[in-house]
Design a protein around this motif. Structure first.
Motif, mmCIF file in Angstrom:
data_model
loop_
_atom_site.group_PDB
_atom_site.id
_atom_site.type_symbol
_atom_site.label_atom_id
_atom_site.label_comp_id
_atom_site.label_asym_id
_atom_site.label_seq_id
_atom_site.Cartn_x
_atom_site.Cartn_y
_atom_site.Cartn_z
ATOM 1 N N PHE A 58 0.815 -1.210 0.000
ATOM 2 C CA PHE A 58 0.000 0.000 0.000
ATOM 3 C C PHE A 58 0.857 1.273 0.000
ATOM 4 O O PHE A 58 0.538 2.231 -0.699
ATOM 5 C CB PHE A 58 -0.940 0.027 1.209
ATOM 6 C CG PHE A 58 -2.015 -1.025 1.185
ATOM 7 C CD1 PHE A 58 -2.515 -1.541 -0.006
ATOM 8 C CD2 PHE A 58 -2.535 -1.497 2.364
ATOM 9 C CE1 PHE A 58 -3.517 -2.497 -0.013
ATOM 10 C CE2 PHE A 58 -3.546 -2.453 2.372
ATOM 11 C CZ PHE A 58 -4.025 -2.953 1.178
ATOM 12 N N LYS B 81 0.684 4.231 -2.766
ATOM 13 C CA LYS B 81 0.352 5.596 -2.340
ATOM 14 C C LYS B 81 1.397 6.596 -2.843
ATOM 15 O O LYS B 81 1.046 7.715 -3.235
ATOM 16 C CB LYS B 81 0.221 5.681 -0.826
ATOM 17 C CG LYS B 81 -0.137 7.102 -0.373
ATOM 18 C CD LYS B 81 -0.856 7.129 0.917
ATOM 19 C CE LYS B 81 -1.175 8.519 1.418
ATOM 20 N NZ LYS B 81 -1.719 9.450 0.446
ATOM 21 N N VAL C 252 -4.879 5.325 -0.636
ATOM 22 C CA VAL C 252 -3.809 4.658 -1.377
ATOM 23 C C VAL C 252 -4.023 4.807 -2.877
ATOM 24 O O VAL C 252 -3.061 4.939 -3.639
ATOM 25 C CB VAL C 252 -3.720 3.173 -0.956
ATOM 26 C CG1 VAL C 252 -2.792 2.385 -1.865
ATOM 27 C CG2 VAL C 252 -3.267 3.080 0.494
#
Length: 190
Positions: free
Chosen positions: A40, A44, A74
């Motif tokens: 994640f 992001k 994200v």
């Protein structure tokens, strides 16, 4: 036309950002799953660095992962897969979480079977439906298994749009011939 690209979880953040800039320069508006989906923080970084929609989530089947992904922003667009996620109710929950966060939902639909049909019904039921229906354009041979799945043609694409039936339920009847040819397995806990 809008041009969309899928990274298939293939890049580090630096490489995804580099490629993303190339996509921007070439009029691409959508960069799906640029980094390994479980990273994640990597995704992001890409989302924060690029002015195009970074999307993802097709592989995620745990609501806790969705809470993290949506809560941390994200991605710009969430892409749950109704079948991977475990059904319509759980997918509606993800779509609701995304709507509450102001994010659009464009479900992942990898084939011409039930997942695409269910995704069409989902898109009709949520307030934050994304701009697209993911509709597989893979070669005719890779989708042949679905040709005989339904007794009726549940949908067709016409001028870039698709209309979903208003018939009861999912609006389809699964072909008994298709079911007779299917292989069945039963697992039991030992």
């Amino acid at each position: 036309i809008d041009k969309l690209v899928d990274g298939n979880s293939g890049f580090s953040p630096a490489r995804a950002i580099e490629l993303g800039q190339l996509l921007v320069d070439n009029g691409i508006s959508h960069f799906e799953e640029p980094c390994p989906y479980w990273e994640f923080d990597w995704t992001k970084q890409v989302t924060d660095a690029l002015p195009i929609d970074v999307t993802g989530g097709e592989q995620d089947c745990e609501l806790s992962a969705w809470k993290t992904m949506i809560g941390s922003r994200v991605v710009d667009v969430v892409q749950p897969d109704i079948l991977y996620l475990g059904g319509m109710c759980r997918t509606l929950e993800v779509a609701r979480m995304a709507a509450d966060a102001g994010l659009p939902c464009t479900p992942h639909s990898a084939n011409h079977g039930l997942v695409t049909l269910c995704s069409m019904h989902l898109l009709r039921a949520i307030p934050n439906a994304g701009k697209y229906l993911e509709y597989s354009i893979e070669g005719p041979y890779s989708q042949q298994w679905a040709d005989d799945l339904f007794l009726e043609r549940p949908y067709k694409v016409l001028d870039g749009h698709v209309e979903v039936t208003d018939a009861p339920g999912w609006g389809v009847t699964i072909s008994p011939v298709f079911l007779d040819k299917a292989h069945y397995a039963v697992s039991t806990a030992g």
